[in-house]
Structures are given as structure tokens and as C-alpha cells.
Design a protein around this motif. Structure first.
Motif, mmCIF file in Angstrom:
data_model
loop_
_atom_site.group_PDB
_atom_site.id
_atom_site.type_symbol
_atom_site.label_atom_id
_atom_site.label_comp_id
_atom_site.label_asym_id
_atom_site.label_seq_id
_atom_site.Cartn_x
_atom_site.Cartn_y
_atom_site.Cartn_z
ATOM 1 N N PRO A 148 0.813 -1.220 0.000
ATOM 2 C CA PRO A 148 0.000 0.000 0.000
ATOM 3 C C PRO A 148 0.852 1.278 0.000
ATOM 4 C CG PRO A 148 0.017 -0.984 2.180
ATOM 5 C CD PRO A 148 0.742 -1.933 1.268
ATOM 6 N N ALA A 149 0.225 2.369 -0.394
ATOM 7 C CA ALA A 149 0.890 3.679 -0.340
ATOM 8 C C ALA A 149 1.192 4.005 1.117
ATOM 9 C CB ALA A 149 -0.016 4.742 -0.942
ATOM 10 N N ALA A 150 2.237 4.788 1.343
ATOM 11 C CA ALA A 150 2.626 5.117 2.714
ATOM 12 C C ALA A 150 3.321 6.469 2.763
ATOM 13 C CB ALA A 150 3.555 4.042 3.264
ATOM 14 N N ARG A 151 3.259 7.084 3.932
ATOM 15 C CA ARG A 151 4.031 8.298 4.212
ATOM 16 C C ARG A 151 5.247 7.848 5.005
ATOM 17 N NH1 ARG A 151 1.385 13.457 5.540
ATOM 18 N NH2 ARG A 151 2.483 13.169 7.493
ATOM 19 N N VAL A 152 6.444 8.216 4.536
ATOM 20 C CA VAL A 152 7.666 7.780 5.198
ATOM 21 C C VAL A 152 8.564 8.969 5.543
ATOM 22 C CG1 VAL A 152 7.675 5.470 4.173
ATOM 23 C CG2 VAL A 152 8.791 7.326 2.979
ATOM 24 N N PRO A 153 9.206 8.933 6.721
ATOM 25 C CA PRO A 153 10.138 10.007 7.062
ATOM 26 C C PRO A 153 11.443 9.838 6.274
ATOM 27 C CG PRO A 153 10.092 8.374 8.796
ATOM 28 C CD PRO A 153 9.065 7.961 7.785
ATOM 29 N N VAL A 154 12.014 10.977 5.856
ATOM 30 C CA VAL A 154 13.243 10.965 5.070
ATOM 31 C C VAL A 154 14.202 11.997 5.665
ATOM 32 C CG1 VAL A 154 14.204 11.403 2.782
ATOM 33 C CG2 VAL A 154 11.979 10.331 2.987
ATOM 34 N N PHE A 155 15.491 11.659 5.712
ATOM 35 C CA PHE A 155 16.509 12.612 6.147
ATOM 36 C C PHE A 155 17.486 12.814 5.010
ATOM 37 C CE2 PHE A 155 20.758 13.505 7.841
ATOM 38 C CZ PHE A 155 20.503 14.693 8.493
ATOM 39 N N LYS A 156 17.750 14.080 4.683
ATOM 40 C CA LYS A 156 18.735 14.401 3.664
ATOM 41 C C LYS A 156 19.846 15.196 4.335
ATOM 42 C CE LYS A 156 19.443 16.624 -0.758
ATOM 43 N NZ LYS A 156 18.922 17.549 -1.752
ATOM 44 N N ALA A 157 21.050 14.668 4.301
ATOM 45 C CA ALA A 157 22.185 15.324 4.946
ATOM 46 C C ALA A 157 22.521 16.629 4.239
ATOM 47 C CB ALA A 157 23.399 14.403 4.930
ATOM 48 N N GLY A 158 22.878 17.634 5.036
ATOM 49 C CA GLY A 158 23.275 18.929 4.504
ATOM 50 C C GLY A 158 24.750 18.953 4.137
ATOM 51 N N LYS A 159 25.167 19.999 3.460
ATOM 52 C CA LYS A 159 26.551 20.110 3.004
ATOM 53 C C LYS A 159 27.550 20.071 4.152
ATOM 54 C CE LYS A 159 29.599 23.037 0.157
ATOM 55 N NZ LYS A 159 30.748 22.403 0.683
ATOM 56 N N GLY A 160 27.230 20.767 5.257
ATOM 57 C CA GLY A 160 28.154 20.781 6.392
ATOM 58 C C GLY A 160 28.387 19.392 6.960
ATOM 59 N N LEU A 161 27.337 18.615 7.108
ATOM 60 C CA LEU A 161 27.467 17.254 7.619
ATOM 61 C C LEU A 161 28.224 16.375 6.637
ATOM 62 C CD1 LEU A 161 26.790 15.138 9.778
ATOM 63 C CD2 LEU A 161 24.591 14.787 8.644
ATOM 64 N N LYS A 162 27.912 16.512 5.365
ATOM 65 C CA LYS A 162 28.626 15.725 4.332
ATOM 66 C C LYS A 162 30.118 16.029 4.352
ATOM 67 C CE LYS A 162 24.789 15.329 1.063
ATOM 68 N NZ LYS A 162 24.286 15.742 -0.245
ATOM 69 N N ASP A 163 30.461 17.323 4.498
ATOM 70 C CA ASP A 163 31.872 17.714 4.515
ATOM 71 C C ASP A 163 32.595 17.139 5.715
ATOM 72 O OD1 ASP A 163 31.455 19.107 2.175
ATOM 73 O OD2 ASP A 163 31.402 21.084 3.129
ATOM 74 N N VAL A 164 31.947 17.137 6.890
ATOM 75 C CA VAL A 164 32.564 16.608 8.111
ATOM 76 C C VAL A 164 32.797 15.108 7.988
ATOM 77 C CG1 VAL A 164 32.147 16.148 10.558
ATOM 78 C CG2 VAL A 164 31.686 18.409 9.627
ATOM 79 N N VAL A 165 31.823 14.406 7.437
ATOM 80 C CA VAL A 165 31.923 12.948 7.313
ATOM 81 C C VAL A 165 32.956 12.556 6.264
ATOM 82 C CG1 VAL A 165 30.649 10.873 6.644
ATOM 83 C CG2 VAL A 165 29.583 12.553 8.127
ATOM 84 N N ALA A 166 33.090 13.346 5.227
ATOM 85 C CA ALA A 166 34.004 13.025 4.127
ATOM 86 C C ALA A 166 35.469 13.177 4.522
ATOM 87 C CB ALA A 166 33.691 13.911 2.924
ATOM 88 N N LYS A 167 35.758 13.946 5.563
ATOM 89 C CA LYS A 167 37.160 14.196 5.952
ATOM 90 C C LYS A 167 37.754 13.019 6.679
ATOM 91 C CE LYS A 167 36.849 19.154 6.043
ATOM 92 N NZ LYS A 167 36.963 20.366 6.788
#
Length: 91
Positions: A72-91
Motif C-alpha cells: 500500500p501507499a505510505a508516508r515515510v520520514p526521510v533525512f537528507k544530509a546537509g553540506k556541512g554534515l557531508k563535509d565533516v563525514v568526508a574528511k
């Protein structure tokens, strides 16, 4: 890191008691849940965005039997990482 470890980390970094840090973490999570339930988006600049997406109904397959199953169709929570978080994780 689980919730207990997160509370301990927040308590240490913010110089709060663990009890106060637990209240703060719980309040933050509850606020995000309430906003998503109401259909709002929660944007934390530099960290990321929480939002609700509509997932359309589709036909899946039972892996055990190979039988077609209606999902069935559903509403699901989604998280999209921001640039600052991506930069910290990439280092």
C-alpha cells in the motif's frame, strides 16, 4: 552511538547533567516527530533536513514464494544530509 551514549555526549559537551541532557534530547526528537506528523519540514542548516515523502502503492514479490504482493501507499520520514554534515563525514 545509541540514545544513552548520545545523551552522555550532549551532557559532556553542553556541561549539563545527564538528566537535563536527556530532557533536551527527548524534547528535540519529540519536536521533530510532531513537525513531521503535521506535514512540516525540519531544516537544520549545515546539518540536514527531515521531511515526509509520499510513497506510491506498488506491487512487490514475496521472496520466499515468488507470489505478487500489493504494497500500500505510505508516508515515510526521510533525512537528507546537509553540506556541512557531508563535509565533516568526508574528511
Amino acid at each position: 552511538m545509541n540514545k544513552t551514549e548520545l545523551v552522555a555526549s550532549v551532557a559532556e559537551k553542553a556541561e549539563l547533567s545527564k538528566k537535563d541532557a536527556e530532557k533536551a534530547v527527548a524534547a528535540m526528537l519529540e519536536s521533530v516527530e510532531e513537525a513531521l506528523k503535521a506535514g512540516d519540514k525540519v531544516a537544520l542548516v549545515g546539518f540536514g533536513t527531515f521531511e515526509v515523502k509520499e510513497r506510491a502503492a506498488r506491487t512487490g514479490k514475496n521472496p520466499r514464494t515468488g507470489e505478487a504482493v500489493k504494497i500500500p501507499a505510505a508516508r515515510v520520514p526521510v533525512f537528507k544530509a546537509g553540506k556541512g554534515l557531508k563535509d565533516v563525514v568526508a574528511k
